[in-house]
Design an enzyme around this catalytic site. Structure first.
Site, short mmCIF file in Angstrom:
data_model
loop_
_atom_site.label_atom_id
_atom_site.label_comp_id
_atom_site.label_asym_id
_atom_site.label_seq_id
_atom_site.Cartn_x
_atom_site.Cartn_y
_atom_site.Cartn_z
N ASN A 29 0.85 -1.19 0.00
CA ASN A 29 0.00 0.00 0.00
C ASN A 29 0.89 1.24 0.00
OD1 ASN A 29 -2.43 -1.49 0.16
ND2 ASN A 29 -2.15 -1.75 2.36
N GLU A 71 -1.07 2.77 6.22
CA GLU A 71 -1.24 3.27 7.58
C GLU A 71 0.08 3.42 8.30
OE1 GLU A 71 -4.09 0.72 9.46
OE2 GLU A 71 -5.74 1.49 8.23
N HIS A 87 6.51 -1.69 3.44
CA HIS A 87 6.31 -3.09 3.85
C HIS A 87 5.53 -3.84 2.78
CE1 HIS A 87 3.12 -0.55 5.57
NE2 HIS A 87 2.29 -1.56 5.39
N HIS A 137 2.96 -6.93 2.40
CA HIS A 137 2.07 -7.87 3.09
C HIS A 137 2.13 -9.22 2.37
CE1 HIS A 137 -0.49 -4.88 5.37
NE2 HIS A 137 -0.02 -4.07 4.43
P1 5GP Z 1 -0.68 -0.70 5.84
O1 5GP Z 1 -2.14 -0.37 6.01
O2 5GP Z 1 0.22 0.46 6.23
O3 5GP Z 1 -0.34 -1.28 4.49
O4 5GP Z 1 -0.39 -1.90 6.82
C1 5GP Z 1 0.13 -1.74 8.10
C2 5GP Z 1 0.01 -3.07 8.81
O5 5GP Z 1 0.82 -3.02 9.96
C3 5GP Z 1 -1.42 -3.38 9.28
O6 5GP Z 1 -1.83 -4.62 8.71
C4 5GP Z 1 -1.30 -3.44 10.79
O7 5GP Z 1 -2.09 -4.44 11.38
C5 5GP Z 1 0.19 -3.71 11.00
N1 5GP Z 1 0.74 -3.18 12.23
C6 5GP Z 1 0.55 -1.92 12.72
N2 5GP Z 1 1.21 -1.79 13.89
C7 5GP Z 1 1.83 -2.96 14.12
C8 5GP Z 1 2.68 -3.42 15.19
O8 5GP Z 1 3.00 -2.72 16.15
N3 5GP Z 1 3.13 -4.70 15.09
C9 5GP Z 1 2.80 -5.51 14.05
N4 5GP Z 1 3.31 -6.74 14.07
N5 5GP Z 1 2.02 -5.11 13.04
C10 5GP Z 1 1.54 -3.85 13.07
#
Ligand code: 5GP
Ligand code: ZN
Length: 116
Positions: free
Chosen positions: A88, A96, A101, A103
């Site tokens: 993303n 977020e 990263h 997924h």
């Molecule tokens: P995004 O929406 O930025 O692509 O994905 C961020 C991901 O990071 C989300 O799936 C969320 O659950 C995960 N995430 C956020 N904070 C933490 C954390 O402190 N530890 C872990 N292991 N995952 C996190």
């Protein structure tokens, strides 16, 4: 390293994570709020905000990140049935956490590529 970035803190060991794989350049760990039976994140250890932050100097690292993502998926046992990889980027991409990263989502059919 960013002092405010949660993934940099995971890299530094300042906050815990369920690690799956680690080397000099990348780290993989389980997502804290899994969206599928298998939901892992693979990140560069260096703080890059998003895919758009990658420069030509990051080509080797980015290739390694992608190759290690496939390795992690094999380690997690989802390679044979398949899985979704997702990056993303910024607001419209639904990003977020502002640290690049990838997924890995698997363990069941992940469904349509985009929510309707
Ligand atoms: P995004 O929406 O930025 O692509 O994905 C961020 C991901 O990071 C989300 O799936 C969320 O659950 C995960 N995430 C956020 N904070 C933490 C954390 O402190 N530890 C872990 N292991 N995952 C996190
Ligand atoms: Zn970071």
């Amino acid at each position: 390293m960013s002092n405010t970035c949660i993934f940099c803190k995971i890299v530094a060991g300042a906050i815990p994570a369920k690690k799956i794989y680690e080397d000099d350049l990348v780290l993989a760990f389980h997502d804290i709020q899994p969206q599928a039976p298998v939901h892992a994140l693979v990140i560069p250890k260096r703080h890059l905000v998003c895919l758009d932050d990658l420069g030509t100097e990051d080509r080797d690292m980015a290739g390694h990140l992608l190759e290690r993502t496939a390795h992690v998926a094999r380690e997690l046992g989802v390679s044979q049935n398949g899985y979704r990889t997702l990056i993303n980027t910024r607001q419209h991409g639904g990003q977020e956490v502002d640290h690049l990263h990838i997924h890995i989502l698997g363990g069941k059919p992940i469904g349509p590529m985009v929510c309707r």
